[in-house]
Design a protein around this motif. Structure first.
Motif, PDB file in Angstrom:
ATOM      1  N   PHE A 182      33.766  -5.776  11.952  1.00 11.53           N
ATOM      2  CA  PHE A 182      32.903  -6.722  11.252  1.00 11.53           C
ATOM      3  C   PHE A 182      33.112  -8.141  11.770  1.00 11.53           C
ATOM      4  N   SER A 183      34.386  -8.478  11.977  1.00  3.47           N
ATOM      5  CA  SER A 183      34.648  -9.859  12.387  1.00  3.47           C
ATOM      6  C   SER A 183      34.515 -10.030  13.902  1.00  3.47           C
ATOM      7  N   ARG A 184      33.966  -9.023  14.510  1.00  5.25           N
ATOM      8  CA  ARG A 184      33.629  -9.066  15.931  1.00  5.25           C
ATOM      9  C   ARG A 184      34.848  -9.334  16.804  1.00  5.25           C
ATOM     10  N   ARG A 185      35.949  -8.711  16.461  1.00  5.38           N
ATOM     11  CA  ARG A 185      37.134  -8.936  17.258  1.00  5.38           C
ATOM     12  C   ARG A 185      37.569  -7.671  17.987  1.00  5.38           C
ATOM     13  N   GLN A 186      36.688  -6.713  18.049  1.00 15.66           N
ATOM     14  CA  GLN A 186      37.102  -5.515  18.765  1.00 15.66           C
ATOM     15  C   GLN A 186      36.595  -5.584  20.204  1.00 15.66           C
ATOM     16  N   MET A 187      37.253  -4.817  21.031  1.00 17.63           N
ATOM     17  CA  MET A 187      36.846  -4.787  22.436  1.00 17.63           C
ATOM     18  C   MET A 187      35.614  -3.903  22.542  1.00 17.63           C
ATOM     19  N   LEU A 188      34.571  -4.448  23.115  1.00 16.51           N
ATOM     20  CA  LEU A 188      33.389  -3.606  23.315  1.00 16.51           C
ATOM     21  C   LEU A 188      33.309  -3.190  24.777  1.00 16.51           C
ATOM     22  N   ILE A 236      33.189 -15.433   6.189  1.00 19.07           N
ATOM     23  CA  ILE A 236      33.897 -14.248   5.702  1.00 19.07           C
ATOM     24  C   ILE A 236      34.539 -13.516   6.879  1.00 19.07           C
ATOM     25  N   GLY A 237      33.786 -13.434   7.985  1.00 20.36           N
ATOM     26  CA  GLY A 237      34.301 -12.751   9.176  1.00 20.36           C
ATOM     27  C   GLY A 237      35.568 -13.411   9.685  1.00 20.36           C
ATOM     28  N   GLU A 238      35.528 -14.723   9.701  1.00 17.16           N
ATOM     29  CA  GLU A 238      36.671 -15.504  10.165  1.00 17.16           C
ATOM     30  C   GLU A 238      37.904 -15.165   9.312  1.00 17.16           C
ATOM     31  N   LEU A 239      37.677 -15.200   8.003  1.00 17.64           N
ATOM     32  CA  LEU A 239      38.766 -14.948   7.061  1.00 17.64           C
ATOM     33  C   LEU A 239      39.273 -13.506   7.194  1.00 17.64           C
ATOM     34  N   ALA A 240      38.294 -12.565   7.144  1.00 22.35           N
ATOM     35  CA  ALA A 240      38.675 -11.153   7.186  1.00 22.35           C
ATOM     36  C   ALA A 240      39.344 -10.823   8.512  1.00 22.35           C
ATOM     37  N   GLY A 287      30.661  -0.346   5.537  1.00 24.03           N
ATOM     38  CA  GLY A 287      29.705   0.204   6.498  1.00 24.03           C
ATOM     39  C   GLY A 287      28.805  -0.863   7.105  1.00 24.03           C
ATOM     40  N   LEU A 288      28.071  -1.566   6.253  1.00 22.97           N
ATOM     41  CA  LEU A 288      27.120  -2.554   6.779  1.00 22.97           C
ATOM     42  C   LEU A 288      27.834  -3.764   7.366  1.00 22.97           C
ATOM     43  N   ALA A 289      29.020  -4.065   6.845  1.00 20.49           N
ATOM     44  CA  ALA A 289      29.781  -5.172   7.423  1.00 20.49           C
ATOM     45  C   ALA A 289      30.067  -4.868   8.892  1.00 20.49           C
ATOM     46  N   MET A 290      30.452  -3.627   9.156  1.00 25.31           N
ATOM     47  CA  MET A 290      30.719  -3.218  10.535  1.00 25.31           C
ATOM     48  C   MET A 290      29.451  -3.266  11.365  1.00 25.31           C
ATOM     49  N   VAL A 291      28.366  -2.738  10.769  1.00 22.96           N
ATOM     50  CA  VAL A 291      27.079  -2.736  11.480  1.00 22.96           C
ATOM     51  C   VAL A 291      26.721  -4.168  11.869  1.00 22.96           C
ATOM     52  N   TYR A 292      26.881  -5.049  10.899  1.00 19.67           N
ATOM     53  CA  TYR A 292      26.557  -6.462  11.119  1.00 19.67           C
ATOM     54  C   TYR A 292      27.378  -7.027  12.282  1.00 19.67           C
ATOM     55  N   GLY A 293      28.686  -6.756  12.222  1.00 21.09           N
ATOM     56  CA  GLY A 293      29.584  -7.262  13.261  1.00 21.09           C
ATOM     57  C   GLY A 293      29.216  -6.716  14.631  1.00 21.09           C
ATOM     58  N   ILE A 294      28.932  -5.417  14.678  1.00 21.98           N
ATOM     59  CA  ILE A 294      28.616  -4.784  15.973  1.00 21.98           C
ATOM     60  C   ILE A 294      27.330  -5.370  16.549  1.00 21.98           C
ATOM     61  N   VAL A 295      26.311  -5.495  15.678  1.00 18.79           N
ATOM     62  CA  VAL A 295      25.031  -6.016  16.155  1.00 18.79           C
ATOM     63  C   VAL A 295      25.197  -7.447  16.662  1.00 18.79           C
ATOM     64  N   LYS A 296      25.922  -8.230  15.889  1.00 19.88           N
ATOM     65  CA  LYS A 296      26.131  -9.627  16.277  1.00 19.88           C
ATOM     66  C   LYS A 296      26.908  -9.705  17.582  1.00 19.88           C
ATOM     67  N   GLN A 297      27.946  -8.874  17.661  1.00 20.55           N
ATOM     68  CA  GLN A 297      28.774  -8.930  18.861  1.00 20.55           C
ATOM     69  C   GLN A 297      27.985  -8.463  20.087  1.00 20.55           C
ATOM     70  N   SER A 351      21.003  -9.667  -0.731  1.00 23.08           N
ATOM     71  CA  SER A 351      21.629 -10.871  -0.182  1.00 23.08           C
ATOM     72  C   SER A 351      23.122 -10.684   0.084  1.00 23.08           C
ATOM     73  N   ARG A 352      23.695  -9.579  -0.364  1.00 27.82           N
ATOM     74  CA  ARG A 352      25.144  -9.435  -0.217  1.00 27.82           C
ATOM     75  C   ARG A 352      25.581  -8.227   0.603  1.00 27.82           C
ATOM     76  N   ILE A 353      24.636  -7.407   1.033  1.00 28.56           N
ATOM     77  CA  ILE A 353      25.023  -6.106   1.599  1.00 28.56           C
ATOM     78  C   ILE A 353      25.927  -6.191   2.825  1.00 28.56           C
ATOM     79  N   PHE A 354      25.823  -7.282   3.572  1.00 23.97           N
ATOM     80  CA  PHE A 354      26.633  -7.345   4.794  1.00 23.97           C
ATOM     81  C   PHE A 354      28.049  -7.863   4.529  1.00 23.97           C
ATOM     82  N   GLU A 355      28.294  -8.263   3.310  1.00 27.10           N
ATOM     83  CA  GLU A 355      29.647  -8.751   2.994  1.00 27.10           C
ATOM     84  C   GLU A 355      30.619  -7.573   3.000  1.00 27.10           C
ATOM     85  N   PRO A 356      31.790  -7.758   3.613  1.00 23.86           N
ATOM     86  CA  PRO A 356      32.744  -6.661   3.587  1.00 23.86           C
ATOM     87  C   PRO A 356      33.167  -6.378   2.139  1.00 23.86           C
TER      88      PRO A 356
END
Ligand SMILES: Nc1ncnc2c1ncn2[C@@H]1O[C@H](COP(=O)(O)OP(=O)(O)OP(=O)(O)O)[C@@H](O)[C@H]1O
Ligand SMILES: [Mg+2]
Length: 755
Positions: free
Chosen positions: A432-438, A372-376, A573-583, A554-559
């Motif tokens: 979410f898709s972990r493409r932001q500059m941290l 989903i991240g890839e697509l989004a 919200g959680l999609a972003m949280v997920y992306g940030i944590v992963k990144q 099972s779906r909360i992290f989906e954008p």
């Protein structure tokens, strides 16, 4: 004496069977021969003696009759003549006629021993191989004398000697025969017994129960061999059964044996470990004790139908342990038939696959999120370009129609405001898709949480109590502080929404190493080996709210997944949280059940080994304190106040203004230098850009820091940030603000702000 007899027997008892048999046979044979010989010989001798006695007695009678007249007429010569006629009888050695007074009247031959014995009554005597027969001589019924005949008994002696020799020969022969027979018997008796004894010795010495003794006959020894072999067979069978039992007892999988009606007859220790039930508790009961209610009735019906048909059933259960917890189980149930083909038992092997199941779930989830991240991310990236064009042209349009057609300006303003809203969404999706500059920094999580507590309390309202459970020893992590703040804000807002009637929000930190953790964290470590390799810090956010169903969870992290009203939530919200944590190299997990509250646990790898004091130094270095003059221009009073408070607290001199004109006035009135202006980009009457323009003329050295973000204020003048401009994205934290101010001021010396 019994004792001596006993000792004697014991001595014989130790002799080899072969010797015993030989001795026994020889003795028996010899005894038989002696008895038989004695009986025969004794009979024979008695007969011979009788014959001899009769004969001598008969001769004595004849001699008496023929010599009676000679005695009466005292004619010894006539009597002697009669006696001499005995010479025709070779066995008669001597004879004598006595007068009634016992004197010798006439004799024949020499008496044995040299003298004639005195007369004796009628009868026969045996002495020194002689037979002596006395017989009374009568004449007219009156005794007139006595005759004595002495006969040789040599024949009798010879007979006895011959008989004894024959008997001895018979005994010798019998003994020889006994020895021969005993040798044969030895082959038949002692050899098989010896073999049995050897086999028994080998069995007891080596424990080899596969040995069998060859049976040589059908007699008692043959039966003994059969019995011995049967016994070994049974021991072997029992051994094998014991081995099987040990294997079943020690099997890693749980094993359950039931009767044909499903009554539990046996469970192994693995079953006890897996379910928490002891053998005693379940034997006699039914496997339905493990039912969790997660499988439908038709599921069990199908299972039983398959088993009754004799099929092996394989499948998956979600079952319940004795302590009430659920576990995942892979099971195979097989019917066991007897010789007649009737199903007499069922044997089930079961394996607890909860951990694998969870890891699989997590893998699936993270793969899904990845996709989903890839697509989004792809869409957001393209959308960003499109939005840049839309927003840019909307701005141009606004510039060109300034002072002209008001309705066109209004439309352009609307386009830009929607465009900026879309840009915000796109930024969230990019997060979410972990493409932001941290901009990761080594952080003390406790510090971040503590600094945000007040803000979070405001955010969630006073109905909800915000509590901290921070481990003072919690390690440091490397993360972008503003992103981390974003994470906490999103989680707190969700918690607030989950507790409309109030509750408790606890934010905690703790050190964790996956090996120390039980349950979910262990599987987390397996799913994320990178987190396993080292210690990590857990940032937890728990609420006492409504919780979630498994489906929602099972779906909360989906954008765009939201259960809230359109107006309330976007599901980002959680999609972003997920992306940030992963990144940030971390992992997020959630524990929640309906009406049980929710806990999010964010695992972040520990950054380096810096001590608290080192971090304190680093924080001070970074820092954030200053003495410059800052002009704060913000139409939102609350934001203005917040910024002012923070900056004053850090030592800055702050000039406050609520709009552009106010700002120009304040800058003009201030006697000293103005080093920095912090201004909202969108403000009524005069936007941040125009203000900067004007300010540059009054205060040419001042740097400008724009606060971005959409403002819905009526008649707001919205301007977008150009390149090379310092921008502070909303929402921002005190830390971010302080750091950004420091950063912009430090730029001041190198280049002047582009306004
Ligand atoms: N603490 C919580 N308690 C109960 N449910 C929660 C909690 N946090 C999230 N959820 C569920 O997860 C869903 C998704 O959350 P998420 O933060 O991604 O979106 P949102 O809150 O609905 O919208 P947004 O955050 O974009 O405003 C929520 O709609 C809610 O159903
Ligand atoms: Mg949310």
């Amino acid at each position: 004496m019994p004792t001596s007899r006993h000792i004697g027997l014991t001595r014989y008892a130790d002799l080899p069977i072969k010797v015993k048999v030989t001795l026994l046979l020889a003795l028996t044979a010899a005894f038989s021969a002696v008895v038989a010989g004695t009986v025969i010989i004794a009979g024979d001798i008695r007969e011979l003696r009788t014959t001899m006695v009769n004969r001598v007695s008969g001769l004595a009678d004849v001699v008496g009759a023929n010599t009676a007249a000679a005695i009466v007429f005292d004619d010894p010569a006539a009597a002697r003549e009669v006696l001499e006629s005995l010479s025709r009888e070779p066995i008669i050695g001597a004879a004598c006629i006595y007068r009634p007074d016992g004197t010798v009247f006439a004799s024949y031959g020499a008496p044995h021993g040299g003298a004639w014995p005195t007369t004796a009554p009628d009868g026969t005597t045996f002495a020194d191989n002689h037979i002596s027969v006395f017989s009374t001589i009568r004449e007219g019924g009156e005794p007139v004398g006595t005759v004595l005949l002495c006969a040789h008994a040599d024949e009798l002696r010879e007979r006895v000697t011959r008989a004894v020799l024959a008997a001895l020969a018979a005994i010798g022969g019998t003994i020889g025969l006994a020895v021969a027979v005993s040798a044969r018997l030895q082959r038949l008796v002692s050899d098989p017994i010896l073999k049995l004894a050897e086999a028994a010795g080998r069995v007891s010495a080596g424990g080899d129960y596969s040995i069998r003794v060859a049976k040589q006959s059908n007699d008692e020894i043959g039966r003994l061999c059969d019995g011995f072999n049967d016994m070994l067979e049974q021991i072997q069978r029992r051994d094998r059964a014991l081995e099987f039992l040990a294997a079943i007892e020690q099997a890693g999988d749980a094993i359950v044996i039931t009767g044909p009606d499903g009554t539990i007859e046996y469970v192994n220790p693995s079953f006890e470990r897996m379910t928490g039930y002891t053998r005693v508790e379940v034997v006699g009961g039914k496997p339905s004790i493990l039912k969790s209610g997660r499988q439908s009735d038709s599921f069990y019906r199908d299972l039983w139908e398959a088993l009754k048909r004799g099929d092996v059933w394989k499948g998956h259960f979600t079952n319940r342990r004795k302590d009430g917890s659920l576990y995942e189980e892979e099971a195979a149930i097989s019917p066991v038939r007897d010789a007649a083909g009737t199903i007499v038992k069922y044997v089930a092997t079961k394996r607890d696959v909860t951990r694998e199941h969870r890891i699989e779930e997590q893998m699936r989830q993270s793969q899904k999120m990845e996709a989903i991240g890839e697509l989004a991310g792809g869409i957001a990236h393209d959308l960003n370009n499109v939005l840049t064009v839309i927003n840019g042209h909307a701005e141009l349009l606004m510039e060109r129609t300034k002072g002209g057609n008001a309705s066109v300006t209004k439309s352009a303003t609307e386009i830009l405001s929607s465009g900026q809203r879309a840009a915000l969404l796109v930024r969230q999706i990019l997060a979410f898709s972990r493409r932001q500059m941290l901009q990761p920094k080594v952080l003390d999580l406790n510090g971040v949480v503590e600094s945000m507590k007040g803000m979070l309390q405001c955010l969630v309202s006073e109905r909800i109590e915000v509590a901290l459970a921070l481990d003072p020893e919690a390690g440091f992590v490397e993360a972008d502080p503003s992103q981390l703040e974003q994470v906490l804000v999103d989680l707190a807002v969700n918690a607030r929404d989950a507790m409309p009637k109030g509750g408790r929000l606890v934010i905690g930190t703790e050190n964790a190493s996956p090996t120390e953790n039980a349950g979910a964290d262990v599987s987390l470590a397996q799913a994320r080996p990178d987190l396993r390799s080292g210690p990590h810090v857990v940032l937890s956010v728990s609420d006492t709210g409504c919780g979630m169903t498994a489906d929602v969870k099972s779906r909360i992290f989906e954008p765009f997944f939201t259960t809230k009203d359109k107006s309330k939530g976007t599901g980002l919200g959680l999609a972003m949280v997920y992306g940030i944590v992963k990144q940030s190299g971390g992992e997020i997990e959630v524990q929640s059940a309906p009406e049980q509250g929710t806990t999010f646990r964010i695992h972040l790898p520990v950054a380096g080994t810096r001590s608290l004091s080192e971090l304190a130094d680093a924080t001070t270095q970074h820092a954030v304190r200053g003495s410059e003059t800052v002009l704060v221009v913000e139409d939102e009073a609350s934001v203005r106040e917040f910024v002012t408070t923070v900056l004053k607290g850090l030592g800055y001199t702050v000039l406050e203004a609520s709009d552009g004109l106010d700002a120009l006035r304040a800058a003009g009135e201030h006697a000293g230098p103005v080093h920095l202006a912090i201004t909202d980009l969108a403000m009524p009457a005069m936007g941040g850009g125009r203000l900067a323009d004007k300010l540059a003329r009054v205060r040419p050295g001042a740097q400008v820091l724009y606060i971005s973000g959409y403002s819905s204020g009526e008649g707001a003048s919205i301007e977008s940030a150009g390149p090379n401009m310092h921008v502070l994205d909303r929402p921002f934290s005190a830390t971010t603000l302080a750091q950004k101010v420091k950063e912009v001021l430090s730029h001041g010396s190198s280049r002047s702000a582009v306004v």
